[in-house]
Design an enzyme around this catalytic site. Structure first.
Site, PDB file in Angstrom:
ATOM      1  N   LYS A  33      39.777 -18.833   4.689  1.00  0.00           N
ATOM      2  CA  LYS A  33      38.343 -18.837   3.761  1.00  0.00           C
ATOM      3  C   LYS A  33      37.633 -17.779   4.051  1.00  0.00           C
ATOM      4  CE  LYS A  33      38.707 -23.637   2.457  1.00  0.00           C
ATOM      5  NZ  LYS A  33      38.431 -24.836   2.499  1.00  0.00           N
ATOM      6  N   ARG A  52      44.179 -28.343   7.941  1.00  0.00           N
ATOM      7  CA  ARG A  52      44.831 -28.077   6.557  1.00  0.00           C
ATOM      8  C   ARG A  52      44.954 -26.533   6.510  1.00  0.00           C
ATOM      9  NH1 ARG A  52      43.561 -26.207   1.940  1.00  0.00           N
ATOM     10  NH2 ARG A  52      44.601 -26.952  -0.275  1.00  0.00           N
TER      11      ARG A  52
HETATM   12  N1  PMM Z   1      40.272 -26.630   0.760  1.00  0.00           N
HETATM   13  C1  PMM Z   1      40.860 -26.337  -0.469  1.00  0.00           C
HETATM   14  C2  PMM Z   1      41.510 -27.049  -1.159  1.00  0.00           C
HETATM   15  N2  PMM Z   1      41.647 -28.424  -0.821  1.00  0.00           N
HETATM   16  N3  PMM Z   1      41.114 -30.153   0.997  1.00  0.00           N
HETATM   17  C3  PMM Z   1      40.656 -30.479   2.090  1.00  0.00           C
HETATM   18  N4  PMM Z   1      40.522 -31.999   2.474  1.00  0.00           N
HETATM   19  N5  PMM Z   1      39.816 -29.574   2.771  1.00  0.00           N
HETATM   20  C4  PMM Z   1      39.590 -28.232   2.400  1.00  0.00           C
HETATM   21  O1  PMM Z   1      38.957 -27.602   2.974  1.00  0.00           O
HETATM   22  C5  PMM Z   1      40.392 -27.665   1.162  1.00  0.00           C
HETATM   23  C6  PMM Z   1      40.936 -28.919   0.311  1.00  0.00           C
HETATM   24  C7  PMM Z   1      40.720 -24.901  -0.903  1.00  0.00           C
HETATM   25  O2  PMM Z   1      41.559 -24.054  -0.420  1.00  0.00           O
HETATM   26  P1  PMM Z   1      42.899 -23.453  -0.973  1.00  0.00           P
HETATM   27  O3  PMM Z   1      42.475 -23.131  -2.405  1.00  0.00           O
HETATM   28  O4  PMM Z   1      42.973 -22.016  -0.292  1.00  0.00           O
HETATM   29  O5  PMM Z   1      44.066 -24.236  -0.765  1.00  0.00           O
END
Ligand code: PMM
Length: 270
Positions: A209, A249
């Site tokens: 991030k 994650r």
């Molecule tokens: N961040 C993203 C997508 N899904 N789900 C959860 N539970 N927590 C998060 O911090 C989260 C998520 C965005 O990140 P990406 O687009 O890089 O996958």
């Protein structure tokens, strides 16, 4: 119990850190298998980008992206979560083999989500959320970010349980990067214990991030690109592991698996 690693499988052309790389279903499946080989405990399959400013996609398009990938990956015996804000997609994903629903809106984006999750009886990741990607950064204002996030997550728990979701289904996520400025993300990382004190398992999603991309960059300088944020991500996995959270994650599974091995080995030597 040690911290679980949830590997990200984004079936999107425009995701925040890896958009487009695994957009074709076969590529997404191969990527998921690779992450399992690197030690992922769970694969988080998502079809809708939530990067700041992203536009929403249709339900049909989201189903078209995620269902074949979930069906195929679950055949391999993998534990799958579906990253969706739509109740209809969550329901179809569970039918296709997903056993966790990961909803970045914590049930706020779709009023039918609580009913679906209650019926499916699967674990439900409730993330702290204040609005869709196009406007979320307008809501990054807090009196005390840790207290405010904990209070808003508690409100979500009360509301979801009133709609029939069992409390033991709930996994809480402070929502790094969602309606948060860098300082808010650092405060939440420094106070994971406060989120854990709400009594539910906690998921941490710091991977690649923007607040990590800004490390070591002079004020006003350009953040490092997402693919160069894995070492910093692994450092946050150490922090999460030391806090004994339920899961992290991450996009780069092997570095976080290693980071957690360090935490475990040190813990065993205490
Ligand atoms: N961040 C993203 C997508 N899904 N789900 C959860 N539970 N927590 C998060 O911090 C989260 C998520 C965005 O990140 P990406 O687009 O890089 O996958």
């Amino acid at each position: 119990m040690s911290t679980l690693v949830m590997g990200v499988v984004n079936v999107t052309p425009d995701s925040f850190s890896d958009g487009g790389r695994w957009f074709a279903p076969a590529d997404a499946v191969a990527h998921g298998m690779e992450l399992l080989g690197q030690g992922a405990d769970i694969l988080d399959v998502g079809g809708e980008s939530t990067r700041p400013g992203a536009e929403r996609i249709s339900e049909e398009e989201e189903l078209r992206r995620v269902i074949p990938v979930i069906r195929e990956l679950s055949r391999s015996g993998a534990r799958i979560s579906v990253d969706t804000m739509r109740a209809s997609v969550a329901a179809r994903a569970v039918e296709a083999g997903a056993s966790i629903v990961n909803d970045v809106s914590g049930g706020l984006a779709d009023t039918d989500m609580a009913r679906v999750v209650a019926a499916a009886q699967v674990p439900y990741v409730v993330m702290h959320w204040r609005g869709h990607s196009q406007t979320m950064q307008d809501h990054a204002s807090y009196d005390d970010v840790v207290a405010d996030v904990c209070r808003e997550l508690t409100e979500r728990m009360v509301d979801l349980c009133a709609q029939g979701v069992r409390r033991d289904q709930l996994i809480l996520d402070p929502g790094f990067g969602f309606a948060k400025l860098a300082g808010h993300n650092w405060s939440l990382l420094a106070h994971l214990d406060a989120v854990q004190s709400l009594g539910q398992p906690v998921l941490v999603g710091t991977s690649r991030k923007t607040f990590l991309g800004g490390l070591g960059v002079p004020a006003g300088g350009e953040a490092r690109p997402p693919a160069q944020r894995d070492a910093a991500t692994a450092a946050t996995t150490v922090i999460a592991g030391l806090a004994r959270v339920w899961g992290v994650r991450v996009h780069d599974v092997s570095s976080s698996v290693d980071a957690l091995r360090v935490v475990e080995a040190m813990g065993a030597a205490r």
